[in-house]
Design an enzyme around this catalytic site. Structure first.
Site, PDB file in Angstrom:
ATOM      1  N   ARG A  53       0.859  -1.181   0.000  1.00  0.00           N
ATOM      2  CA  ARG A  53       0.000   0.000   0.000  1.00  0.00           C
ATOM      3  C   ARG A  53       0.894   1.228   0.000  1.00  0.00           C
ATOM      4  O   ARG A  53       2.116   1.112   0.001  1.00  0.00           O
ATOM      5  CB  ARG A  53      -1.034  -0.024   1.150  1.00  0.00           C
ATOM      6  CG  ARG A  53      -0.689  -0.792   2.393  1.00  0.00           C
ATOM      7  CD  ARG A  53       0.454  -0.253   3.156  1.00  0.00           C
ATOM      8  NE  ARG A  53       0.264   1.161   3.432  1.00  0.00           N
ATOM      9  CZ  ARG A  53       1.207   2.021   3.729  1.00  0.00           C
ATOM     10  NH1 ARG A  53       2.482   1.626   3.793  1.00  0.00           N
ATOM     11  NH2 ARG A  53       0.965   3.275   3.966  1.00  0.00           N
ATOM     12  N   GLY A  54       0.269   2.414   0.028  1.00  0.00           N
ATOM     13  CA  GLY A  54       1.048   3.648  -0.072  1.00  0.00           C
ATOM     14  C   GLY A  54       1.081   4.055  -1.538  1.00  0.00           C
ATOM     15  O   GLY A  54       1.446   3.247  -2.410  1.00  0.00           O
ATOM     16  N   ALA A  55       0.712   5.317  -1.809  1.00  0.00           N
ATOM     17  CA  ALA A  55       0.489   5.742  -3.194  1.00  0.00           C
ATOM     18  C   ALA A  55       1.668   5.453  -4.142  1.00  0.00           C
ATOM     19  O   ALA A  55       1.477   4.816  -5.197  1.00  0.00           O
ATOM     20  CB  ALA A  55       0.116   7.221  -3.209  1.00  0.00           C
ATOM     21  N   ARG A  87      -7.309   0.442  -6.792  1.00  0.00           N
ATOM     22  CA  ARG A  87      -7.506   1.443  -5.727  1.00  0.00           C
ATOM     23  C   ARG A  87      -7.670   2.825  -6.391  1.00  0.00           C
ATOM     24  O   ARG A  87      -6.766   3.286  -7.075  1.00  0.00           O
ATOM     25  CB  ARG A  87      -6.327   1.429  -4.750  1.00  0.00           C
ATOM     26  CG  ARG A  87      -6.214   0.071  -4.031  1.00  0.00           C
ATOM     27  CD  ARG A  87      -5.407   0.149  -2.772  1.00  0.00           C
ATOM     28  NE  ARG A  87      -6.035   0.930  -1.743  1.00  0.00           N
ATOM     29  CZ  ARG A  87      -5.408   1.323  -0.635  1.00  0.00           C
ATOM     30  NH1 ARG A  87      -4.145   1.012  -0.448  1.00  0.00           N
ATOM     31  NH2 ARG A  87      -6.032   2.026   0.287  1.00  0.00           N
ATOM     32  N   GLN A 199      -2.036   1.575  10.072  1.00  0.00           N
ATOM     33  CA  GLN A 199      -0.737   1.773   9.406  1.00  0.00           C
ATOM     34  C   GLN A 199       0.238   2.504  10.323  1.00  0.00           C
ATOM     35  O   GLN A 199       1.449   2.312  10.227  1.00  0.00           O
ATOM     36  CB  GLN A 199      -0.917   2.578   8.101  1.00  0.00           C
ATOM     37  CG  GLN A 199      -1.586   1.827   6.971  1.00  0.00           C
ATOM     38  CD  GLN A 199      -3.078   2.038   6.944  1.00  0.00           C
ATOM     39  OE1 GLN A 199      -3.706   2.278   7.974  1.00  0.00           O
ATOM     40  NE2 GLN A 199      -3.677   1.948   5.781  1.00  0.00           N
ATOM     41  N   ASP A 240      -2.019  10.987  -1.206  1.00  0.00           N
ATOM     42  CA  ASP A 240      -2.399  10.045  -2.272  1.00  0.00           C
ATOM     43  C   ASP A 240      -2.754  10.753  -3.563  1.00  0.00           C
ATOM     44  O   ASP A 240      -2.695  10.173  -4.644  1.00  0.00           O
ATOM     45  CB  ASP A 240      -3.572   9.172  -1.818  1.00  0.00           C
ATOM     46  CG  ASP A 240      -3.081   8.142  -0.827  1.00  0.00           C
ATOM     47  OD1 ASP A 240      -2.867   8.511   0.340  1.00  0.00           O
ATOM     48  OD2 ASP A 240      -2.857   6.989  -1.238  1.00  0.00           O
ATOM     49  N   ASN A 250      -5.296  12.259   1.761  1.00  0.00           N
ATOM     50  CA  ASN A 250      -4.415  11.316   2.462  1.00  0.00           C
ATOM     51  C   ASN A 250      -5.309  10.446   3.338  1.00  0.00           C
ATOM     52  O   ASN A 250      -6.537  10.597   3.358  1.00  0.00           O
ATOM     53  CB  ASN A 250      -3.361  12.069   3.281  1.00  0.00           C
ATOM     54  CG  ASN A 250      -2.266  11.148   3.792  1.00  0.00           C
ATOM     55  OD1 ASN A 250      -1.687  10.378   3.020  1.00  0.00           O
ATOM     56  ND2 ASN A 250      -1.973  11.174   5.073  1.00  0.00           N
ATOM     57  N   LYS A 251      -4.706   9.546   4.052  1.00  0.00           N
ATOM     58  CA  LYS A 251      -5.443   8.582   4.867  1.00  0.00           C
ATOM     59  C   LYS A 251      -6.511   9.244   5.734  1.00  0.00           C
ATOM     60  O   LYS A 251      -6.296  10.315   6.286  1.00  0.00           O
ATOM     61  CB  LYS A 251      -4.429   7.821   5.729  1.00  0.00           C
ATOM     62  CG  LYS A 251      -4.988   6.771   6.657  1.00  0.00           C
ATOM     63  CD  LYS A 251      -5.888   5.760   5.972  1.00  0.00           C
ATOM     64  CE  LYS A 251      -5.261   5.053   4.792  1.00  0.00           C
ATOM     65  NZ  LYS A 251      -6.261   4.375   3.926  1.00  0.00           N
TER      66      LYS A 251
HETATM   67  O1  MRU Z   1      -4.499   2.925   2.422  1.00  0.00           O
HETATM   68  P1  MRU Z   1      -3.023   3.171   2.325  1.00  0.00           P
HETATM   69  O2  MRU Z   1      -2.249   2.495   3.405  1.00  0.00           O
HETATM   70  O3  MRU Z   1      -2.500   2.872   0.946  1.00  0.00           O
HETATM   71  O4  MRU Z   1      -2.874   4.727   2.550  1.00  0.00           O
HETATM   72  C1  MRU Z   1      -1.598   5.278   2.509  1.00  0.00           C
HETATM   73  C2  MRU Z   1      -1.555   6.713   2.818  1.00  0.00           C
HETATM   74  O5  MRU Z   1      -2.546   7.361   3.051  1.00  0.00           O
HETATM   75  C3  MRU Z   1      -0.201   7.370   2.717  1.00  0.00           C
HETATM   76  O6  MRU Z   1      -0.091   8.416   3.629  1.00  0.00           O
HETATM   77  C4  MRU Z   1      -0.025   7.920   1.289  1.00  0.00           C
HETATM   78  O7  MRU Z   1      -0.274   6.929   0.351  1.00  0.00           O
HETATM   79  C5  MRU Z   1       1.328   8.487   1.074  1.00  0.00           C
HETATM   80  S1  MRU Z   1       2.548   7.227   0.965  1.00  0.00           S
HETATM   81  C6  MRU Z   1       4.044   7.977   0.645  1.00  0.00           C
END
Ligand code: MRU
Length: 337
Positions: A53-55, A87, A199, A240, A250-251
């Site tokens: 995960r993570g953009a 996603r 996370q 994201d 973001n999250k």
């Molecule tokens: O649902 P996730 O774990 O993919 O969400 C991730 C986030 O919100 C991160 O903060 C974002 O992707 C930035 S990662 C460098």
């Protein structure tokens, strides 16, 4: 002699087997499981199931997914669509797939083996460039913060995980923190737990501890209390998708941290690569917000039941922080205010 620690990495391309290796982030911090993936179908499922995960990492892995599709001579349009649908919020996914599409369009007369090699080369470049972008934005962000705070030791809050585990390596928000730590400017990182998938507690706390950076875990409802009691000097998070006007998705939970930070006069920063910026959208209201399975709310990790059945649940994966709450956005190209 001190043993050198291995750099944290969440994805790698295995040159011998010509497959993708992924660290299963669902298992962290309990155990380190590596998964080998040799086809794009499994890779799309891994993105959807949040093995990774993570953009930025989602984008990198999708690019490798297209290389796997080429290796197995599968239909590019179908593979692209399947990966694109995994996603919706992280625009790095669409960005990386657009890059691969450009390679495919420019290679239409080549044989399949050549196209495979070209896509793989591009996927590796996307991976490497993200790592370099993280390092660059981290330098830029750390310099700005040093200048602003007069090089004092900092107490920093972050939300979710924007570290090596979410990128090609090094991290965005955690990259800036890593850089400040290298200069002995981090007193403490406060990592919000980040319900419902934790996370913050499972990944960020683990990653910072691995790096030897001091970290204190908080639950998500503690931000206001900590800021009121002057425990936090600044907040930094990843993103994201950032729209043309500087709004940042973001999250889920990031927006309320930003509001609380504004109320207490705590500067709020975002760090993200250019690939996270979506200039085609005028504002954050247009960002598609992923709705996640509600089982994330009535259980912890699918096991422990934490809510009564027979009630409704609402589970958006992201929220949007409006630009007026963000002091600056750090990218590898510079600073946006
Ligand atoms: O649902 P996730 O774990 O993919 O969400 C991730 C986030 O919100 C991160 O903060 C974002 O992707 C930035 S990662 C460098």
């Amino acid at each position: 002699m001190q043993k050198l620690k291995k750099n944290l990495e969440a994805i790698s391309w295995d040159e011998d087997k010509e497959i993708v290796r992924l660290l299963d982030q669902r298992d962290l911090p309990y155990k380190e499981t590596w998964i080998e993936i040799d086809n794009y179908h499994d890779l799309a499922k891994a993105i959807k199931d949040m093995v990774l995960r993570g953009a930025p990492l989602i984008g990198i892995s999708a690019a490798y997914g297209m290389a796997l599709a080429a290796k197995k001579n599968e239909d590019f349009c179908v593979a692209d669509q399947a990966l694109r649908e995994t996603r919706p919020t992280a625009v790095n996914l669409m960005w990386a797939l657009d890059q691969i599409q450009a390679v495919i369009q420019g290679s239409s007369l080549d044989d399949n083996k050549t196209i495979y090699q070209k896509i793989l080369t591009k996927a590796k470049a996307i991976h490497q460039e993200d790592l370099e972008a993280c390092k660059k934005m981290s330098e830029i962000g750390a310099e700005y913060i040093k200048e602003k705070t007069g090089k004092k030791k900092l107490r920093i809050m972050t939300h979710c995980n924007a570290g090596a585990l979410a990128t090609g390596g090094y991290g965005t928000a955690l990259g800036v923190i890593r850089k400040l730590h290298e200069e002995d400017l981090v007193e403490m990182v406060y990592s919000n737990e980040t319900r419902p998938r934790q996370q913050g507690s499972r990944l960020t706390a683990w990653e910072l501890a691995y790096e030897g950076i001091p970290v204190t875990m908080l639950s998500d409802n503690m931000a206001a209390h900590c800021m009121k009691h002057k425990m936090i000097d600044l907040v930094i998070v990843g993103a994201d998708r950032i729209t043309a006007n500087g709004d940042a998705a973001n999250k889920i939970g990031t927006y309320q941290v930003a509001i609380v930070a504004k109320h207490h006069d705590v500067p709020f920063f975002v760090a993200a690569p250019e690939s996270t910026i979506d200039r085609s959208l005028a504002s954050g209201d247009l960002i598609p917000i992923e709705q996640r399975n509600v089982s994330e709310l009535h259980t912890i990790n699918g096991d422990l039941v934490t809510a009564s059945s027979g009630v409704d649940f609402f589970n958006p994966g992201f929220d949007v922080t409006p630009n007026e709450l963000i002091e600056a956005i750090f990218t590898e190209k510079g600073i946006f205010k």
